[in-house]
Design an enzyme around this catalytic site. Sequence first.
Site, mmCIF file in Angstrom:
data_model
loop_
_atom_site.group_PDB
_atom_site.id
_atom_site.type_symbol
_atom_site.label_atom_id
_atom_site.label_comp_id
_atom_site.label_asym_id
_atom_site.label_seq_id
_atom_site.Cartn_x
_atom_site.Cartn_y
_atom_site.Cartn_z
ATOM 1 N N SER A 227 8.128 25.386 -19.258
ATOM 2 C CA SER A 227 9.426 24.956 -18.747
ATOM 3 C C SER A 227 10.401 24.754 -19.907
ATOM 4 O O SER A 227 10.048 24.194 -20.943
ATOM 5 C CB SER A 227 9.276 23.671 -17.922
ATOM 6 O OG SER A 227 8.619 22.666 -18.661
ATOM 7 N N GLY A 229 13.663 23.436 -19.278
ATOM 8 C CA GLY A 229 14.753 22.612 -18.775
ATOM 9 C C GLY A 229 15.813 23.456 -18.085
ATOM 10 O O GLY A 229 15.504 24.334 -17.268
ATOM 11 N N ALA A 230 17.066 23.221 -18.451
ATOM 12 C CA ALA A 230 18.174 23.963 -17.832
ATOM 13 C C ALA A 230 18.138 25.450 -18.167
ATOM 14 O O ALA A 230 18.796 26.255 -17.500
ATOM 15 C CB ALA A 230 19.506 23.364 -18.275
ATOM 16 N N GLY A 232 15.575 27.336 -17.775
ATOM 17 C CA GLY A 232 14.620 28.020 -16.920
ATOM 18 C C GLY A 232 13.189 27.851 -17.367
ATOM 19 O O GLY A 232 12.785 26.780 -17.840
ATOM 20 N N GLY A 258 9.968 19.000 -13.427
ATOM 21 C CA GLY A 258 8.812 19.754 -13.882
ATOM 22 C C GLY A 258 7.686 19.773 -12.860
ATOM 23 O O GLY A 258 6.979 20.776 -12.710
ATOM 24 N N ASP A 259 7.541 18.666 -12.135
ATOM 25 C CA ASP A 259 6.518 18.600 -11.087
ATOM 26 C C ASP A 259 6.879 19.503 -9.914
ATOM 27 O O ASP A 259 6.010 20.111 -9.287
ATOM 28 C CB ASP A 259 6.355 17.151 -10.611
ATOM 29 C CG ASP A 259 6.106 16.200 -11.768
ATOM 30 O OD1 ASP A 259 5.375 16.593 -12.711
ATOM 31 O OD2 ASP A 259 6.652 15.090 -11.759
#
Length: 318
Positions: A227, A229-230, A232, A258-259
């Site tokens: 991951s 974050g913003a 992608g 993230g979950d």
Amino acid sequence: MRPKKPGVVTVTLNAAIDQTLECPGFTAGAVNRVVAETRTPGGKGINVAAFLAGGPRPVTAAGFLGEDTVPLFETLFRERGIQDRCLRLPGTSRVNIKVVDRTSGAVTDLNLPGPRVPEEALEALMATLDALAEENGCFVLSGSVPAGVPTTLYATLTERLRARGAVVAVDTSGEPLRHAVAAKPDFVKPNAHELGELVARPLRNAGEVARAAKDLHAAGIGLVVVSLGAEGALFISDDGAWRALPPPVEVASTVGAGDALVAGVLAARLEGYDLETCARRSTAFAAAKLARVGPVPPAPERVAELMCAVRMHPLGQG
């Protein structure tokens, strides 16, 4: 990643109450006024269970809960139809406080410790998971490891559950992740920082992150999702390698994003979707969740809308 047994079990060793405080102009060392407060039951595995609940597969939550904060979790399990196989410990589940300043966009995290886990509780957890493996084919081991729990536990559980034919997903960091990776779970989801810690070198750009993720896959992890974050996420499996970039969305809370990505990946892969479709669907699901506070699944219509706007880029072989 299509287990023969339909059920999904999430394991949360360090459940939490996620408390979000909205505080415009928050300043450390000063008197601050909170304009809104929300409390939701959380912890990574609890969140994944809440996101998967209501889907085609039965969902069970296992792990540990502090007795003093059990009602909040029991309400969630009852409302979402999640089977509760969590073990109770004396004391209170930890509290994670997020102070949100919408005027600046800054978020300050204050994470409190949880209860210590006695050795007999670990033995009871092992017995519970062994029993659950009789009827459930997918296990999600998520979150930090509390005091009293060896950092090798996720590795031990991975080996134990895979020997019983289960698909195992791991989402953790630090030493627990390092040990778990050596046990070869089917799916891991570090973020870029956690992946850098795992490979013991700084990952300075997306290309370096992709190379490290491909090395992790080559070492025997069937599906690696990183991951960003913003920016992608990266998706690497035997099917190929992709980067998925979500469209800009309104953000109410990043807690559990993230979950939501983990839940979206599992939901897609367990139903047999290919890697590109899995990446698109799970990225849209995680992006849609950002508009909601707490582990609340986004509306299917919103996920479908965002799927069309997710940008997909194949990753090269380097």
